[in-house]
Design a protein around this motif. Structure first.
Motif, PDB file in Angstrom:
ATOM      1  N   ASP A   1       0.826  -1.205   0.000  1.00 52.40           N
ATOM      2  CA  ASP A   1       0.000   0.000   0.000  1.00 52.40           C
ATOM      3  C   ASP A   1       0.859   1.253   0.000  1.00 52.40           C
ATOM      4  OD1 ASP A   1      -2.235  -1.468  -0.055  1.00 52.40           O
ATOM      5  OD2 ASP A   1      -2.822  -1.150   2.027  1.00 52.40           O
ATOM      6  N   ALA A   2       1.999   1.156   0.676  1.00 46.71           N
ATOM      7  CA  ALA A   2       2.866   2.325   0.769  1.00 46.71           C
ATOM      8  C   ALA A   2       3.756   2.424  -0.459  1.00 46.71           C
ATOM      9  CB  ALA A   2       3.714   2.249   2.027  1.00 46.71           C
ATOM     10  N   GLY A   3       3.505   1.600  -1.455  1.00 45.71           N
ATOM     11  CA  GLY A   3       4.300   1.658  -2.675  1.00 45.71           C
ATOM     12  C   GLY A   3       5.730   1.214  -2.440  1.00 45.71           C
ATOM     13  N   GLY A   4       5.941   0.388  -1.429  1.00 40.56           N
ATOM     14  CA  GLY A   4       7.277  -0.139  -1.197  1.00 40.56           C
ATOM     15  C   GLY A   4       8.228   0.842  -0.535  1.00 40.56           C
ATOM     16  N   GLY A   5       7.681   1.935  -0.018  1.00 42.41           N
ATOM     17  CA  GLY A   5       8.538   2.911   0.642  1.00 42.41           C
ATOM     18  C   GLY A   5       8.708   2.562   2.116  1.00 42.41           C
ATOM     19  N   LEU A   6       9.789   1.881   2.439  1.00 43.03           N
ATOM     20  CA  LEU A   6       9.981   1.398   3.810  1.00 43.03           C
ATOM     21  C   LEU A   6      10.109   2.557   4.786  1.00 43.03           C
ATOM     22  CD1 LEU A   6      10.434  -1.062   5.639  1.00 43.03           C
ATOM     23  CD2 LEU A   6      12.868  -0.777   5.242  1.00 43.03           C
ATOM     24  N   ALA A   7      10.937   3.524   4.424  1.00 43.57           N
ATOM     25  CA  ALA A   7      11.162   4.644   5.331  1.00 43.57           C
ATOM     26  C   ALA A   7       9.852   5.381   5.577  1.00 43.57           C
ATOM     27  CB  ALA A   7      12.191   5.589   4.731  1.00 43.57           C
ATOM     28  N   TYR A   8       9.114   5.565   4.483  1.00 41.79           N
ATOM     29  CA  TYR A   8       7.827   6.254   4.608  1.00 41.79           C
ATOM     30  C   TYR A   8       6.881   5.461   5.491  1.00 41.79           C
ATOM     31  CZ  TYR A   8       3.006   7.075   3.350  1.00 41.79           C
ATOM     32  OH  TYR A   8       1.672   7.272   3.411  1.00 41.79           O
ATOM     33  N   LEU A   9       6.853   4.164   5.307  1.00 39.57           N
ATOM     34  CA  LEU A   9       5.950   3.284   6.039  1.00 39.57           C
ATOM     35  C   LEU A   9       6.188   3.393   7.542  1.00 39.57           C
ATOM     36  CD1 LEU A   9       3.835   1.078   5.556  1.00 39.57           C
ATOM     37  CD2 LEU A   9       5.658  -0.586   5.554  1.00 39.57           C
ATOM     38  N   LEU A  10       7.452   3.508   7.920  1.00 35.18           N
ATOM     39  CA  LEU A  10       7.776   3.500   9.343  1.00 35.18           C
ATOM     40  C   LEU A  10       7.660   4.868   9.987  1.00 35.18           C
ATOM     41  CD1 LEU A  10      10.741   1.028   9.238  1.00 35.18           C
ATOM     42  CD2 LEU A  10       8.447   0.630  10.099  1.00 35.18           C
ATOM     43  N   THR A  11       7.819   5.925   9.200  1.00 34.96           N
ATOM     44  CA  THR A  11       7.793   7.244   9.810  1.00 34.96           C
ATOM     45  C   THR A  11       6.420   7.887   9.783  1.00 34.96           C
ATOM     46  OG1 THR A  11       8.526   8.119   7.708  1.00 34.96           O
ATOM     47  CG2 THR A  11      10.212   7.826   9.407  1.00 34.96           C
TER      48      THR A  11
ATOM     49  N   PRO B   1       2.574   8.763  10.254  1.00 35.26           N
ATOM     50  CA  PRO B   1       1.640   8.474  11.338  1.00 35.26           C
ATOM     51  C   PRO B   1       0.717   7.341  10.932  1.00 35.26           C
ATOM     52  CG  PRO B   1       1.120  10.560  10.266  1.00 35.26           C
ATOM     53  CD  PRO B   1       2.461  10.125   9.771  1.00 35.26           C
ATOM     54  N   ALA B   2       0.318   6.548  11.893  1.00 33.94           N
ATOM     55  CA  ALA B   2      -0.422   5.331  11.607  1.00 33.94           C
ATOM     56  C   ALA B   2      -1.696   5.577  10.812  1.00 33.94           C
ATOM     57  CB  ALA B   2      -0.765   4.609  12.891  1.00 33.94           C
ATOM     58  N   THR B   3      -2.313   6.722  11.039  1.00 38.00           N
ATOM     59  CA  THR B   3      -3.586   6.971  10.360  1.00 38.00           C
ATOM     60  C   THR B   3      -3.397   7.083   8.862  1.00 38.00           C
ATOM     61  OG1 THR B   3      -3.217   9.225  11.055  1.00 38.00           O
ATOM     62  CG2 THR B   3      -4.956   8.014  12.168  1.00 38.00           C
ATOM     63  N   THR B   4      -2.302   7.727   8.442  1.00 35.61           N
ATOM     64  CA  THR B   4      -2.074   7.837   7.006  1.00 35.61           C
ATOM     65  C   THR B   4      -1.651   6.491   6.461  1.00 35.61           C
ATOM     66  OG1 THR B   4      -0.804   9.708   7.809  1.00 35.61           O
ATOM     67  CG2 THR B   4      -1.357   9.670   5.488  1.00 35.61           C
ATOM     68  N   ALA B   5      -0.846   5.789   7.236  1.00 35.95           N
ATOM     69  CA  ALA B   5      -0.402   4.470   6.794  1.00 35.95           C
ATOM     70  C   ALA B   5      -1.598   3.543   6.663  1.00 35.95           C
ATOM     71  CB  ALA B   5       0.591   3.892   7.786  1.00 35.95           C
ATOM     72  N   ALA B   6      -2.617   3.801   7.495  1.00 36.32           N
ATOM     73  CA  ALA B   6      -3.791   2.940   7.455  1.00 36.32           C
ATOM     74  C   ALA B   6      -4.670   3.270   6.267  1.00 36.32           C
ATOM     75  CB  ALA B   6      -4.583   3.082   8.736  1.00 36.32           C
ATOM     76  N   GLY B   7      -4.311   4.289   5.534  1.00 35.96           N
ATOM     77  CA  GLY B   7      -4.931   4.489   4.248  1.00 35.96           C
ATOM     78  C   GLY B   7      -6.197   5.323   4.227  1.00 35.96           C
ATOM     79  N   ASN B   8      -6.653   5.876   5.352  1.00 41.41           N
ATOM     80  CA  ASN B   8      -7.815   6.740   5.225  1.00 41.41           C
ATOM     81  C   ASN B   8      -7.351   8.184   5.060  1.00 41.41           C
ATOM     82  OD1 ASN B   8      -7.014   7.163   7.798  1.00 41.41           O
ATOM     83  ND2 ASN B   8      -8.747   6.090   8.731  1.00 41.41           N
TER      84      ASN B   8
ATOM     85  N   VAL C   1       4.022  10.925 -10.835  1.00 44.64           N
ATOM     86  CA  VAL C   1       3.738  11.366  -9.464  1.00 44.64           C
ATOM     87  C   VAL C   1       2.943  10.334  -8.669  1.00 44.64           C
ATOM     88  CG1 VAL C   1       3.863  13.818  -9.978  1.00 44.64           C
ATOM     89  CG2 VAL C   1       1.707  12.625 -10.269  1.00 44.64           C
ATOM     90  N   GLU C   2       2.695   9.187  -9.298  1.00 49.63           N
ATOM     91  CA  GLU C   2       1.924   8.119  -8.653  1.00 49.63           C
ATOM     92  C   GLU C   2       2.410   7.842  -7.226  1.00 49.63           C
ATOM     93  OE1 GLU C   2      -0.188   5.653 -10.833  1.00 49.63           O
ATOM     94  OE2 GLU C   2      -1.050   5.506  -8.839  1.00 49.63           O
ATOM     95  N   ARG C   3       3.720   7.703  -7.116  1.00 53.21           N
ATOM     96  CA  ARG C   3       4.328   7.359  -5.834  1.00 53.21           C
ATOM     97  C   ARG C   3       4.042   8.419  -4.771  1.00 53.21           C
ATOM     98  NH1 ARG C   3       8.733   4.310  -3.884  1.00 53.21           N
ATOM     99  NH2 ARG C   3       8.329   3.057  -5.692  1.00 53.21           N
ATOM    100  N   LEU C   4       4.102   9.678  -5.193  1.00 50.45           N
ATOM    101  CA  LEU C   4       3.858  10.757  -4.227  1.00 50.45           C
ATOM    102  C   LEU C   4       2.396  10.778  -3.783  1.00 50.45           C
ATOM    103  CD1 LEU C   4       6.032  13.490  -5.924  1.00 50.45           C
ATOM    104  CD2 LEU C   4       6.454  12.432  -3.718  1.00 50.45           C
ATOM    105  N   ILE C   5       1.511  10.357  -4.684  1.00 49.43           N
ATOM    106  CA  ILE C   5       0.097  10.289  -4.301  1.00 49.43           C
ATOM    107  C   ILE C   5      -0.098   9.166  -3.298  1.00 49.43           C
ATOM    108  CG2 ILE C   5      -2.242   9.897  -5.129  1.00 49.43           C
ATOM    109  CD1 ILE C   5      -1.400  11.000  -7.845  1.00 49.43           C
ATOM    110  N   VAL C   6       0.493   8.007  -3.607  1.00 50.72           N
ATOM    111  CA  VAL C   6       0.375   6.852  -2.713  1.00 50.72           C
ATOM    112  C   VAL C   6       0.896   7.197  -1.322  1.00 50.72           C
ATOM    113  CG1 VAL C   6       1.246   4.537  -2.285  1.00 50.72           C
ATOM    114  CG2 VAL C   6       0.487   5.145  -4.550  1.00 50.72           C
ATOM    115  N   GLN C   7       1.999   7.941  -1.285  1.00 47.65           N
ATOM    116  CA  GLN C   7       2.607   8.224   0.008  1.00 47.65           C
ATOM    117  C   GLN C   7       1.989   9.437   0.710  1.00 47.65           C
ATOM    118  OE1 GLN C   7       6.864   8.191  -0.406  1.00 47.65           O
ATOM    119  NE2 GLN C   7       6.799   6.020  -0.947  1.00 47.65           N
TER     120      GLN C   7
END
Lengths: 222, 228
Positions: free
Chosen positions: B101-111, B113-120, B216-222
């Motif tokens: 879901d995070a487009g494979g961005g590990l650093a982004y995934l970990l940093t 906030p959980a709410t954004t990572a949770a995709g809403n 810009v797909e990646r930036l939208i995903v993140q």
């Protein structure tokens, strides 16, 4: 267990075309649907993907040249946009195809590693991914819990008393929806009843009954 | 009763997977529960061993109550193991899902906030408000799971390498692309980004752009950009 729908038995010339005669994008579509519609891992279409990548590359170069050419007319620019959209769509198909396969490979990684018969269906990279993923997953399980259990409970390949193995295998009994491009003869259903797979008909059948026709490309997964 | 704790573990794990839209944040790793289950397994192991040794091989075939006793303990231990692995496997699935879901961005995934990572896609204000309640992904994972995530990340980086000159494997596949261009609004400062074709864009919060989707797909995903 099976439903028969009339797909128009007449079947024009178009139905005769087998995968080999289609153009690459059309074939990619068929391959992609087949991969998504079945539980087992199909053969890796390396040649098809290579050929598509080559074409994408050429196309991209052409688009780049035309776009930077000041003589390109307004109308041509519009056409270019259509070409580029089409390219994005092809890329989407490839991406989805590769990721469907990855998903299956990760799900059945251990089975793949210990079953040499399925190795030819995978690309080199996929096989090494399956191996490394299995290792990674097992290390994770080992470090997380297995190491703190008694020794006789630490194995990862046990079969429990009800015959359920710890190694998940593709389920060949799941139903697939197929369309017969050619006359596939007659098959016998599990209850002993015969069923004719005539050209141009669609059927919902257990995968293992029609596996060979799907792999030959005589039946298309829908 | 043997196995109660394990049952507790799988029920909780099952409940956490029930909702996928919106995706719930990954619950915290149930370390205390897991430790007690492992302890129970070891106790069962010792109990089986001492019982078997105390009676010797002869009585094992005759003393039916002993056989029954040993079977129950054995099955309980096996069942515990199965529950533990099922729990881990479910979490592994959740972790992988979030990685994709995070487009494979590990650093982004970990940093993030959980709410954004949770995709809403909540706005910034609510996101920071929620942050205190839900743990972010890093604190929800056990050290072993962290290792797994990093290992998985490396595996996929290797795998997608051979496709990278043509396409990015980790871009979204939710919908087939419809339009070439996309209108985006910058939700978070992303700084200067070099896009495909060497174009440089300075993304500042609040600004709007019309750009090629693939770039810009990646930036939208993140979550840096938002589609308008």
């Amino acid at each position: 267990m099976f439903g028969e729908g009339g797909g128009g038995g007449d079947g024009g010339d178009e139905d005769e075309t087998l995968e080999g005669d289609m153009d690459d994008v059309r074939r990619l579509g068929v391959v992609w649907v087949r991969e998504r519609g079945t539980g087992e891992i199909m053969s890796w279409e390396g040649d098809l993907i290579d050929s598509i990548f080559d074409k994408l590359d050429q196309q991209q170069k052409m688009v780049d040249t035309l776009r930077s050419d000041p003589d390109t007319s307004e109308e041509e620019h519009f056409k270019l946009m259509l070409v580029m959209t089409e390219m994005e769509r092809v890329k989407y198909l490839v991406r989805s195809y590769v990721r469907t396969r990855l998903w299956k490979i990760e799900k059945f990684s251990q089975y793949i590693v210990i079953t040499p018969e399925v190795h030819p269906s995978l690309s080199g990279a996929e096989l090494s991914h399956a191996r490394r993923y299995t290792e990674l997953l097992h290390t994770h399980f080992q470090h997380s819990v297995l190491d703190s259990l008694p020794e006789w409970l630490r194995k990862m390949d046990e079969t429990s008393s009800d015959g359920l193995s710890m190694i998940p295998k593709p389920n060949k009994n799941i139903p697939v929806l197929i369309y017969c491009r050619r006359d596939c003869g007659e098959i016998t259903l599990p209850d002993g009843e015969p069923a004719a797979l005539g050209k141009g008909s669609t059927h919902l059948l257990k995968y293992n009954l029609v596996e060979q026709w799907i792999k030959l490309g005589w039946a298309e997964v829908l | 009763m043997y196995g109660d704790l394990a049952l507790q573990l799988v029920t909780a794990s099952h409940r956490s997977t029930l909702s996928t839209t919106p995706q719930l944040p990954l619950p915290k790793y149930a370390l205390p529960l897991i430790l007690s289950i492992c302890l129970e397994c070891r106790q069962l192991g010792t109990s089986i061993q001492t019982a078997a040794e105390a009676h010797g091989p002869v009585s094992l075939s005759q003393d039916r109550s002993l056989v029954c006793n040993l079977t129950v303990q054995h099955l309980s231990a096996r069942r515990n193991k199965r529950c533990l692995l099922a729990y881990l496997q479910t979490r592994v699935g959740g972790i992988k899902e979030r990685w994709w879901d995070a487009g494979g961005g590990l650093a982004y995934l970990l940093t993030a906030p959980a709410t954004t990572a949770a995709g809403n896609g909540t706005g910034e204000g609510t996101a920071s408000g929620m942050e205190t309640e839900v743990p972010d992904l890093r604190s929800a994972l056990s050290p072993q799971e962290m290792d797994f995530l990093k290992g998985y990340n490396n595996l996929l980086l290797d795998y997608k390498q051979e496709f990278l000159d043509v396409l990015d494997l980790t871009a979204g596949i939710d919908r087939p692309p419809g339009e070439l261009m996309v209108d985006v609004r910058v939700v978070r400062d992303a700084g200067e980004v070099v896009l495909e074709g060497g174009e440089r864009v300075d993304f500042r919060k609040g600004e709007r752009f019309r750009l090629e989707r693939s770039g810009v797909e990646r930036l939208i995903v993140q979550g840096f950009l938002e589609e308008v």
